[in-house]
Design a protein around this motif. Structure first.
Motif, mmCIF file in Angstrom:
data_model
loop_
_atom_site.group_PDB
_atom_site.id
_atom_site.type_symbol
_atom_site.label_atom_id
_atom_site.label_comp_id
_atom_site.label_asym_id
_atom_site.label_seq_id
_atom_site.Cartn_x
_atom_site.Cartn_y
_atom_site.Cartn_z
ATOM 1 N N VAL A 1 -73.242 -26.733 23.933
ATOM 2 C CA VAL A 1 -73.331 -26.440 25.364
ATOM 3 C C VAL A 1 -74.255 -25.242 25.531
ATOM 4 O O VAL A 1 -73.952 -24.141 25.058
ATOM 5 N N ILE A 2 -75.386 -25.468 26.191
ATOM 6 C CA ILE A 2 -76.392 -24.422 26.368
ATOM 7 C C ILE A 2 -76.420 -24.007 27.834
ATOM 8 O O ILE A 2 -76.583 -24.851 28.720
ATOM 9 N N ILE A 3 -76.241 -22.717 28.085
ATOM 10 C CA ILE A 3 -76.317 -22.191 29.448
ATOM 11 C C ILE A 3 -77.591 -21.363 29.569
ATOM 12 O O ILE A 3 -77.686 -20.247 29.038
ATOM 13 N N ASP A 4 -78.591 -21.912 30.254
ATOM 14 C CA ASP A 4 -79.830 -21.187 30.515
ATOM 15 C C ASP A 4 -79.604 -20.326 31.754
ATOM 16 O O ASP A 4 -79.568 -20.824 32.882
ATOM 17 N N ASP A 5 -79.477 -19.017 31.537
ATOM 18 C CA ASP A 5 -79.088 -18.100 32.611
ATOM 19 C C ASP A 5 -80.320 -17.566 33.348
ATOM 20 O O ASP A 5 -80.576 -16.363 33.383
ATOM 21 N N GLY A 6 -81.070 -18.484 33.927
ATOM 22 C CA GLY A 6 -82.197 -18.073 34.771
ATOM 23 C C GLY A 6 -83.394 -17.557 34.001
ATOM 24 O O GLY A 6 -84.137 -16.701 34.515
ATOM 25 N N SER A 7 -83.633 -18.062 32.798
ATOM 26 C CA SER A 7 -84.804 -17.618 32.024
ATOM 27 C C SER A 7 -86.098 -17.952 32.765
ATOM 28 O O SER A 7 -86.228 -19.029 33.354
ATOM 29 N N THR A 8 -87.055 -17.020 32.717
ATOM 30 C CA THR A 8 -88.354 -17.261 33.343
ATOM 31 C C THR A 8 -89.432 -17.535 32.302
ATOM 32 O O THR A 8 -90.585 -17.795 32.659
ATOM 33 N N ASP A 9 -89.078 -17.463 31.023
ATOM 34 C CA ASP A 9 -90.024 -17.840 29.973
ATOM 35 C C ASP A 9 -89.819 -19.320 29.637
ATOM 36 O O ASP A 9 -89.303 -20.079 30.457
ATOM 37 N N LYS A 10 -90.175 -19.753 28.448
ATOM 38 C CA LYS A 10 -90.090 -21.170 28.086
ATOM 39 C C LYS A 10 -88.745 -21.553 27.461
ATOM 40 O O LYS A 10 -88.584 -22.684 26.986
ATOM 41 N N SER A 11 -87.770 -20.641 27.475
ATOM 42 C CA SER A 11 -86.480 -20.920 26.831
ATOM 43 C C SER A 11 -85.843 -22.197 27.361
ATOM 44 O O SER A 11 -85.387 -23.051 26.595
ATOM 45 N N GLY A 12 -85.766 -22.315 28.685
ATOM 46 C CA GLY A 12 -85.109 -23.473 29.289
ATOM 47 C C GLY A 12 -85.783 -24.782 28.925
ATOM 48 O O GLY A 12 -85.108 -25.774 28.604
ATOM 49 N N SER A 13 -87.098 -24.807 28.948
ATOM 50 C CA SER A 13 -87.808 -26.052 28.632
ATOM 51 C C SER A 13 -87.670 -26.406 27.155
ATOM 52 O O SER A 13 -87.608 -27.590 26.790
ATOM 53 N N ILE A 14 -87.617 -25.405 26.286
ATOM 54 C CA ILE A 14 -87.406 -25.671 24.859
ATOM 55 C C ILE A 14 -86.028 -26.284 24.643
ATOM 56 O O ILE A 14 -85.872 -27.250 23.883
ATOM 57 N N CYS A 15 -85.022 -25.763 25.330
ATOM 58 C CA CYS A 15 -83.675 -26.331 25.227
ATOM 59 C C CYS A 15 -83.654 -27.773 25.727
ATOM 60 O O CYS A 15 -83.019 -28.654 25.114
ATOM 61 N N ASP A 16 -84.328 -28.031 26.842
ATOM 62 C CA ASP A 16 -84.411 -29.404 27.360
ATOM 63 C C ASP A 16 -85.097 -30.329 26.360
ATOM 64 O O ASP A 16 -84.702 -31.493 26.192
ATOM 65 N N GLU A 17 -86.114 -29.819 25.699
ATOM 66 C CA GLU A 17 -86.829 -30.610 24.685
ATOM 67 C C GLU A 17 -85.881 -31.024 23.561
ATOM 68 O O GLU A 17 -85.840 -32.194 23.155
ATOM 69 N N TYR A 18 -85.082 -30.085 23.066
ATOM 70 C CA TYR A 18 -84.133 -30.399 21.994
ATOM 71 C C TYR A 18 -83.066 -31.379 22.485
ATOM 72 O O TYR A 18 -82.672 -32.297 21.767
ATOM 73 N N ALA A 19 -82.594 -31.183 23.708
ATOM 74 C CA ALA A 19 -81.552 -32.065 24.251
ATOM 75 C C ALA A 19 -82.053 -33.492 24.426
ATOM 76 O O ALA A 19 -81.278 -34.448 24.301
ATOM 77 N N SER A 20 -83.343 -33.635 24.702
ATOM 78 C CA SER A 20 -83.899 -34.983 24.869
ATOM 79 C C SER A 20 -83.919 -35.755 23.552
ATOM 80 O O SER A 20 -83.983 -36.987 23.551
ATOM 81 N N ARG A 21 -83.861 -35.030 22.436
ATOM 82 C CA ARG A 21 -83.898 -35.665 21.120
ATOM 83 C C ARG A 21 -82.521 -35.772 20.463
ATOM 84 O O ARG A 21 -82.376 -36.485 19.472
ATOM 85 N N ASP A 22 -81.535 -35.051 20.993
ATOM 86 C CA ASP A 22 -80.206 -35.022 20.354
ATOM 87 C C ASP A 22 -79.141 -35.085 21.442
ATOM 88 O O ASP A 22 -78.997 -34.148 22.233
ATOM 89 N N HIS A 23 -78.393 -36.182 21.489
ATOM 90 C CA HIS A 23 -77.424 -36.392 22.559
ATOM 91 C C HIS A 23 -76.262 -35.414 22.510
ATOM 92 O O HIS A 23 -75.507 -35.296 23.491
#
Length: 319
Positions: free
Chosen positions: A37-59
């Motif tokens: 469970v990843i909580i992206d707490d309003g990051s303005t860098d690429k953290s959120g998109s990197i997490c989304d990238e990993y989630a798209s590959r691993d359910h």
């Protein structure tokens, strides 16, 4: 997912430099019955998109994006969205041994533990600076250690979710110290604590967005609240440690008030709380801490110019 054993919760804020290393250590765990469970707490860098990238590959990965609310709110959101029987915490700039879940679950299966603690290694700028090695000890010692700040970070242990459901979240500790308060509550409610003696977690202590960097008046105020809460627990359970906690509550209260004279970031109610505590502390026998006692006297008697001299000296020495 209904009988899921483990949830790994990762609060994320401005961690693009480290988050891939963190997520790689998590998704390659040798134990497989878990979610992330990843909580992206309003990051303005690429953290959120990197997490989304990993989630798209691993359910097994679930990403939740929210406006920046601070680490305590992020932890609360993570806990509420977790479905596992045991909750594990990994900070986004740290990483776990790939055997962490497997070793912890072995202890849980063998001992029916509510909490499992593991040893850790701390790194500063890539250099190992500390090893915290835990050994078996009585439940009463685990409880006392959690009160006295020896076992007070959430990434050092996992706990049953049913213990988390009893936690009174310190939402007013948004800048620091929430780990210590939550850990104390969890251990005080535990019936059985197990341990993995080998290091299973690698803590990075040099990241700029860590709450332990940039010690403001808020940072000291939150730590004052933590030591005040610990003091109350010691008054009920550990009278021999009352002075230890009182010293630290006094020190944090004084530093918070003094720094606010320069930074002006505390609310009026925060400052009133500090003055109230310092007035009560005047009647309490606290050993040592002569500088803090003198500054407490200056605060109570409104000699703020003395505190301003102290702040000027302190800030000069920390540049």
């Amino acid at each position: 997912m209904e009988n899921l054993m483990a949830s790994i919760i990762i609060p994320v804020y401005q961690a693009e430099k480290y988050i891939r290393r963190c997520l790689d250590s998590v998704i390659h765990q040798t134990y497989k019955d878990f979610e992330v469970v990843i909580i992206d707490d309003g990051s303005t860098d690429k953290s959120g998109s990197i997490c989304d990238e990993y989630a798209s590959r691993d359910h097994r990965l679930h990403v939740y994006h929210q406006d920046n609310q601070g680490v305590t709110a992020a932890r609360y959101a993570g806990m509420k969205n977790a479905k596992g029987k045991y909750l594990f915490w990994v900070d986004a700039d740290d990483y776990a041994d790939v055997h962490l879940l497997e070793r912890a679950m072995q202890v849980i299966d063998r001992e029916q533990a509510d909490i499992v603690v593991w040893s850790t290694i701390t790194y500063v700028h890539g250099k190992e600076t500390e090893r915290k090695i835990w050994k078996e000890q009585p439940l009463s010692d685990w409880k006392r250690d959690s009160v006295l700040s020896k076992c007070s970070v959430l990434w050092m242990f996992c706990a049953q979710k049913k213990l988390w459901d009893k936690v009174n979240y310190p939402m007013d500790m948004a800048h620091a110290a929430e780990d210590g308060d939550i850990a104390m509550q969890l251990f005080m409610n535990a019936q059985k604590v197990g341990v993995v003696t080998d290091p299973m977690y690698y803590y990075q202590d040099d990241t700029p967005h860590s709450v332990t960097h940039g010690k403001s008046s808020f940072w000291y105020f939150d730590n004052y609240q933590l030591w005040r809460n610990r003091l109350r627990v010691c008054e009920r359970n550990y009278p021999e440690s009352i002075d230890y906690c009182a010293q630290r509550a006094l020190s944090c209260a004084v530093k918070s008030y003094c720094l606010d004279l320069k930074l002006k970031d505390l609310s009026d109610s925060n400052k009133a709380e500090l003055i109230r505590f310092l007035t009560e502390a005047k009647e309490r026998p606290i050993s040592g801490r002569q500088k803090e006692k003198f500054l407490s006297w200056a605060i109570r008697n409104k000699f703020d110019f003395i505190c301003e001299l102290y702040v000027r000296h302190k800030l000069k020495n920390t540049r």
